[in-house]
Motif scaffolding. Structure first.
Motif, PDB file in Angstrom:
ATOM      1  N   PHE B  62      57.823  47.629  34.106  1.00 40.47           N
ATOM      2  CA  PHE B  62      57.188  46.626  34.957  1.00 40.47           C
ATOM      3  C   PHE B  62      56.397  47.234  36.109  1.00 40.47           C
ATOM      4  O   PHE B  62      55.297  46.756  36.411  1.00 40.47           O
ATOM      5  N   PRO B  63      56.895  48.320  36.749  1.00 41.32           N
ATOM      6  CA  PRO B  63      56.016  49.013  37.708  1.00 41.32           C
ATOM      7  C   PRO B  63      54.708  49.490  37.064  1.00 41.32           C
ATOM      8  O   PRO B  63      53.642  49.401  37.675  1.00 41.32           O
ATOM      9  N   ASN B  64      54.769  49.952  35.815  1.00 40.39           N
ATOM     10  CA  ASN B  64      53.553  50.379  35.135  1.00 40.39           C
ATOM     11  C   ASN B  64      52.611  49.206  34.885  1.00 40.39           C
ATOM     12  O   ASN B  64      51.392  49.342  34.917  1.00 40.39           O
ATOM     13  N   MET B  65      53.210  48.049  34.621  1.00 40.60           N
ATOM     14  CA  MET B  65      52.387  46.868  34.417  1.00 40.60           C
ATOM     15  C   MET B  65      51.699  46.488  35.726  1.00 40.60           C
ATOM     16  O   MET B  65      50.548  46.045  35.716  1.00 40.60           O
ATOM     17  N   LEU B  66      52.389  46.694  36.831  1.00 40.11           N
ATOM     18  CA  LEU B  66      51.770  46.445  38.136  1.00 40.11           C
ATOM     19  C   LEU B  66      50.588  47.390  38.330  1.00 40.11           C
ATOM     20  O   LEU B  66      49.534  46.989  38.834  1.00 40.11           O
ATOM     21  N   ASN B  67      50.755  48.665  37.915  1.00 39.13           N
ATOM     22  CA  ASN B  67      49.625  49.607  37.967  1.00 39.13           C
ATOM     23  C   ASN B  67      48.436  49.070  37.183  1.00 39.13           C
ATOM     24  O   ASN B  67      47.303  49.124  37.645  1.00 39.13           O
ATOM     25  N   SER B  68      48.714  48.572  35.974  1.00 40.05           N
ATOM     26  CA  SER B  68      47.637  48.020  35.143  1.00 40.05           C
ATOM     27  C   SER B  68      46.943  46.878  35.874  1.00 40.05           C
ATOM     28  O   SER B  68      45.715  46.763  35.835  1.00 40.05           O
ATOM     29  N   LEU B  69      47.742  46.051  36.536  1.00 39.12           N
ATOM     30  CA  LEU B  69      47.186  44.907  37.255  1.00 39.12           C
ATOM     31  C   LEU B  69      46.286  45.379  38.396  1.00 39.12           C
ATOM     32  O   LEU B  69      45.168  44.872  38.581  1.00 39.12           O
ATOM     33  N   ILE B  70      46.759  46.380  39.150  1.00 38.51           N
ATOM     34  CA  ILE B  70      45.974  46.904  40.278  1.00 38.51           C
ATOM     35  C   ILE B  70      44.675  47.519  39.774  1.00 38.51           C
ATOM     36  O   ILE B  70      43.585  47.239  40.284  1.00 38.51           O
ATOM     37  N   VAL B  71      44.789  48.356  38.746  1.00 39.99           N
ATOM     38  CA  VAL B  71      43.610  49.041  38.218  1.00 39.99           C
ATOM     39  C   VAL B  71      42.617  48.034  37.644  1.00 39.99           C
ATOM     40  O   VAL B  71      41.404  48.126  37.877  1.00 39.99           O
ATOM     41  N   THR B  72      43.120  47.055  36.911  1.00 38.95           N
ATOM     42  CA  THR B  72      42.243  46.048  36.315  1.00 38.95           C
ATOM     43  C   THR B  72      41.518  45.259  37.403  1.00 38.95           C
ATOM     44  O   THR B  72      40.295  45.045  37.320  1.00 38.95           O
ATOM     45  N   THR B  73      42.263  44.833  38.414  1.00 38.54           N
ATOM     46  CA  THR B  73      41.646  44.072  39.503  1.00 38.54           C
ATOM     47  C   THR B  73      40.592  44.914  40.217  1.00 38.54           C
ATOM     48  O   THR B  73      39.456  44.466  40.437  1.00 38.54           O
ATOM     49  N   GLY B  74      40.956  46.144  40.554  1.00 36.61           N
ATOM     50  CA  GLY B  74      40.031  47.018  41.275  1.00 36.61           C
ATOM     51  C   GLY B  74      38.773  47.288  40.462  1.00 36.61           C
ATOM     52  O   GLY B  74      37.652  47.185  40.972  1.00 36.61           O
ATOM     53  N   ALA B  75      38.951  47.619  39.188  1.00 35.66           N
ATOM     54  CA  ALA B  75      37.803  47.949  38.340  1.00 35.66           C
ATOM     55  C   ALA B  75      36.901  46.738  38.185  1.00 35.66           C
ATOM     56  O   ALA B  75      35.669  46.850  38.192  1.00 35.66           O
ATOM     57  N   THR B  76      37.499  45.553  38.052  1.00 37.68           N
ATOM     58  CA  THR B  76      36.697  44.341  37.873  1.00 37.68           C
ATOM     59  C   THR B  76      35.874  44.052  39.125  1.00 37.68           C
ATOM     60  O   THR B  76      34.672  43.773  39.041  1.00 37.68           O
ATOM     61  N   LEU B  77      36.527  44.128  40.289  1.00 41.16           N
ATOM     62  CA  LEU B  77      35.805  43.852  41.538  1.00 41.16           C
ATOM     63  C   LEU B  77      34.652  44.836  41.728  1.00 41.16           C
ATOM     64  O   LEU B  77      33.523  44.450  42.023  1.00 41.16           O
ATOM     65  N   LEU B  78      34.959  46.124  41.533  1.00 42.12           N
ATOM     66  CA  LEU B  78      33.924  47.146  41.729  1.00 42.12           C
ATOM     67  C   LEU B  78      32.761  46.940  40.751  1.00 42.12           C
ATOM     68  O   LEU B  78      31.591  46.987  41.134  1.00 42.12           O
ATOM     69  N   THR B  79      33.102  46.699  39.478  1.00 41.18           N
ATOM     70  CA  THR B  79      32.055  46.520  38.469  1.00 41.18           C
ATOM     71  C   THR B  79      31.182  45.322  38.786  1.00 41.18           C
ATOM     72  O   THR B  79      29.951  45.404  38.757  1.00 41.18           O
ATOM     73  N   VAL B  80      31.820  44.195  39.074  1.00 35.67           N
ATOM     74  CA  VAL B  80      31.051  42.972  39.279  1.00 35.67           C
ATOM     75  C   VAL B  80      30.208  43.067  40.544  1.00 35.67           C
ATOM     76  O   VAL B  80      29.060  42.615  40.567  1.00 35.67           O
ATOM     77  N   LEU B  81      30.735  43.715  41.570  1.00 38.42           N
ATOM     78  CA  LEU B  81      29.950  43.891  42.801  1.00 38.42           C
ATOM     79  C   LEU B  81      28.686  44.710  42.508  1.00 38.42           C
ATOM     80  O   LEU B  81      27.560  44.275  42.795  1.00 38.42           O
ATOM     81  N   CYS B  82      28.875  45.892  41.915  1.00 41.99           N
ATOM     82  CA  CYS B  82      27.717  46.747  41.605  1.00 41.99           C
ATOM     83  C   CYS B  82      26.758  46.031  40.665  1.00 41.99           C
ATOM     84  O   CYS B  82      25.532  46.108  40.832  1.00 41.99           O
ATOM     85  N   ALA B  83      27.301  45.332  39.680  1.00 43.63           N
ATOM     86  CA  ALA B  83      26.468  44.706  38.651  1.00 43.63           C
ATOM     87  C   ALA B  83      25.673  43.529  39.196  1.00 43.63           C
ATOM     88  O   ALA B  83      24.543  43.301  38.777  1.00 43.63           O
ATOM     89  N   THR B  84      26.263  42.790  40.115  1.00 46.53           N
ATOM     90  CA  THR B  84      25.551  41.649  40.673  1.00 46.53           C
ATOM     91  C   THR B  84      24.363  42.130  41.500  1.00 46.53           C
ATOM     92  O   THR B  84      23.243  41.612  41.373  1.00 46.53           O
ATOM     93  N   LEU B  85      24.594  43.152  42.333  1.00 47.60           N
ATOM     94  CA  LEU B  85      23.507  43.694  43.151  1.00 47.60           C
ATOM     95  C   LEU B  85      22.386  44.225  42.261  1.00 47.60           C
ATOM     96  O   LEU B  85      21.212  43.883  42.432  1.00 47.60           O
ATOM     97  N   ALA B  86      22.758  45.045  41.283  1.00 50.42           N
ATOM     98  CA  ALA B  86      21.735  45.646  40.420  1.00 50.42           C
ATOM     99  C   ALA B  86      21.090  44.585  39.536  1.00 50.42           C
ATOM    100  O   ALA B  86      19.866  44.576  39.352  1.00 50.42           O
ATOM    101  N   GLY B  87      21.901  43.678  38.995  1.00 48.69           N
ATOM    102  CA  GLY B  87      21.385  42.634  38.114  1.00 48.69           C
ATOM    103  C   GLY B  87      20.348  41.770  38.826  1.00 48.69           C
ATOM    104  O   GLY B  87      19.346  41.362  38.238  1.00 48.69           O
TER     105      GLY B  87
END
Lengths: 312, 271
Positions: B62-87
């Motif tokens: 379950f701690p590893n699943m929390l890692n997945s959650l953190i990484v997924t959230t972080g990657a999504t925010l970063l991607t969408v932020l960069c992509a919206t600006l560039a898009g």
């Protein structure tokens, strides 16, 4: 969806001027700044490392010692390694089986679902379910039904005298299972691209063809196929490029064994780098994969180049 | 007759795609000794024993699943932020430099991810950031920012420019226009772009295998350990873990189905 559709033919100058806002559509410095975050990620995480790999492939790198320039020595060693050739051959076999298997299956499913189909939304949802499954779970699922002697599919095949898929001992069977797995995971991608393309085929033309006496095959061949051909080619190129990277399916099934018989290029690379610390050899493999990917992507990239500069 | 044929085709296709998933979820509620029973038991007394053992025998799950959650959230925010600006820039402006940079975005999408592990592994360990959420977030964002940018560009293209012009006349700055005018109108694009990153980051294996060992280890990795134990796989526990890992993402995909299609059309076929 016609989003992003600047006209496909070169716009006439007058029309282009008319589309421009006062002040023109040339970007200013602040607009270039908006591109920076995305471009920095791509340059820093993908482009520079890929270039660095090319340089690394010309060095002899070992722990605790400075890299020594050895020219094409790593490539010579790579080409002399029979394990590399087996990995390359395995990759070739698996990639072609996966890409064409998937394309046929995806096209079949897309044609099936876009015709008469009750509860279409639910059917589509069920068909794309594998897209959500991670490779470890997928391997667990398929191993479960194909576990030698006791998995239910292998057991059933043994009962009716077909013999079983003995993937844990037979390299060819292992590659077959890896290909099946890969097709299972990635078919939703191909299916959806082709399904979306089929939605764009004008119904009137198909009806006209039927009125003119075309049978189902003729209508598919001369009406549907030309319309979905671009999407078909995009799916083909994309899947070739991504299928060449195949790693997890093999790694989680056999780790490339027995006796390195089932390795693919990515597994060979991973082993060379992270198990045997042969970074020169691994880099040469990596750069070969880069060149191979670009070669396969070349027609797609060329089309993208033309399209982008036509509107520039 | 023709319809019966279509229906049986659909039934076969659904069986092919759903059967392995259903088997695993079902088996996770079976007692250990019944999992490999032949013929498979469809009727059985369900038990939570496998889930209990998942918690007690794999305390890291379950701690590893929390890692997945953190990484997924972080990657999504970063991607969408960069992509919206560039898009936004790619949707609104034209020019040779833009065309060149757009082509570059398509080009780098063709490079195999495993290639970058070779230089980045020693580099990140020199920076002492290996085995952190940060590394995975940046890697995942880099490999999906290009697709996400294409999706955002397609959606922003449909927003009438007049709205922006009105805001600009009213004295709004570029960021204000983006945040107050454009962003609210492209929520669907944000969902479509996020979706691909979310599925990728939640399930990704190779980068997690190379760059994480203990602290930032994600769910697929702990599951791969369950799969590769030398003293026989504990299928009950593995199936419980697989069920917990796949349930949220599968539910998400099924609910957001139409965005998958919209995103693929905008990102892959048009790009």
């Amino acid at each position: 969806m016609t989003a992003g559709a600047a006209p496909l033919t070169a716009a006439r100058p007058a029309a282009r001027r008319a589309r421009r806002l006062p002040g023109g559509t040339r970007p200013g410095a602040s607009h270039y700044a908006l591109l920076a975050p995305a471009q920095i990620l791509l340059v820093g995480i993908i482009l520079l490392p890929a270039i660095y790999v090319a340089w690394m492939s010309l060095q002899k790198v070992s722990f605790g010692a400075d890299p020594v320039f050895v020219g094409l020595e790593n490539y010579r060693a790579l080409l002399a390694d029979s394990v590399f050739w087996r990995a390359a051959w395995n990759t070739f076999l698996v990639v072609n089986a996966v890409v064409y298997g998937e394309l046929l299956l995806g096209l079949g499913l897309a044609l099936l679902v876009s015709g008469w189909m009750p509860y279409r939304k639910i059917v589509i949802a069920l068909l794309i379910a594998p897209y959500a499954i991670n490779e470890v779970s997928a391997v667990a699922m398929w191993r479960f039904v194909l576990e030698p002697d006791i998995g239910m599919v292998n057991w059933a095949m043994l009962q009716i005298g077909l013999g079983q898929l003995d993937w844990s001992a037979d390299p060819a069977d292992a590659l077959v299972l890896a290909a099946l797995l890969s097709i299972w995971i990635h078919t939703p991608f191909t299916f959806l691209i082709l399904y979306a393309a089929l939605q764009s085929v004008p119904q009137e033309i198909k009806e006209a063809a039927t009125v003119d006496g075309a049978n189902a095959w003729q209508s598919f061949r001369h009406v549907t196929l030309p319309f979905i051909l671009p999407a078909l080619l995009v799916a083909l190129v994309f899947r070739y490029i991504t299928a060449m990277r195949i790693f997890s399916e093999i790694w989680l099934l056999t780790e490339g064994g027995p006796a390195r018989m089932t390795e693919v290029l990515a597994v060979y690379l991973y082993r060379a780098a992270f198990r045997y610390h042969e970074f020169g050899l691994a880099s040469a493999t990596a750069f070969a994969m880069v060149l191979l990917s670009l070669a396969v992507a070349a027609p797609y990239l060329y089309a993208a180049w033309l399209k982008m500069f036509r509107h520039a | 007759m023709w319809r019966a044929l279509r229906l049986s085709g659909a039934a076969a296709a659904i069986a092919w795609s759903v059967f392995p998933i259903a088997m695993v979820v079902l088996s996770s509620f079976k007692p250990q000794r019944e999992i490999f029973a032949i013929p498979p038991q469809l009727v059985f007394a369900p038990t939570l024993d496998n889930y209990r053992r998942l918690v007690t025998e794999w305390p890291a799950f379950f701690p590893n699943m929390l890692n997945s959650l953190i990484v997924t959230t972080g990657a999504t925010l970063l991607t969408v932020l960069c992509a919206t600006l560039a898009g936004y820039v790619y949707a609104r402006f034209r020019g040779r430099i833009l065309a060149l940079s757009a082509f570059f975005m398509v080009l780098v999408r063709m490079l195999p991810p495993i290639v970058v592990t070779l230089p980045l592994f020693p580099f990140f360990s020199w920076l002492q950031v290996n085995d952190t959420h940060f590394v995975l977030i940046v890697l995942y964002a880099a490999f999906f920012v290009s697709l996400a940018t294409w999706i955002m560009r397609a959606f922003i293209d449909q927003v009438p420019r007049e709205l922006e012009e009105a805001a600009l006349v009213d004295g709004a700055g570029l960021f204000q226009v983006l945040r107050m005018v454009v962003l609210p109108l492209v929520v669907n694009g944000v969902i479509a772009a996020s979706l691909f990153v979310i599925v990728y980051a939640w399930n990704e294996f190779i980068f997690a295998l190379v760059f994480t060992t203990r602290i930032a280890r994600t769910t697929p990795l702990v599951m791969s350990e369950m799969l590769s134990t030398t003293d026989g796989v504990d299928w009950g526990v593995l199936f419980a873990a697989a069920t917990v890992q796949l349930a949220p993402i599968l539910a998400f995909i099924l609910a957001a189905q139409r965005y998958v299609i919209a995103g693929l059309t905008a990102g892959a076929v048009k790009g």
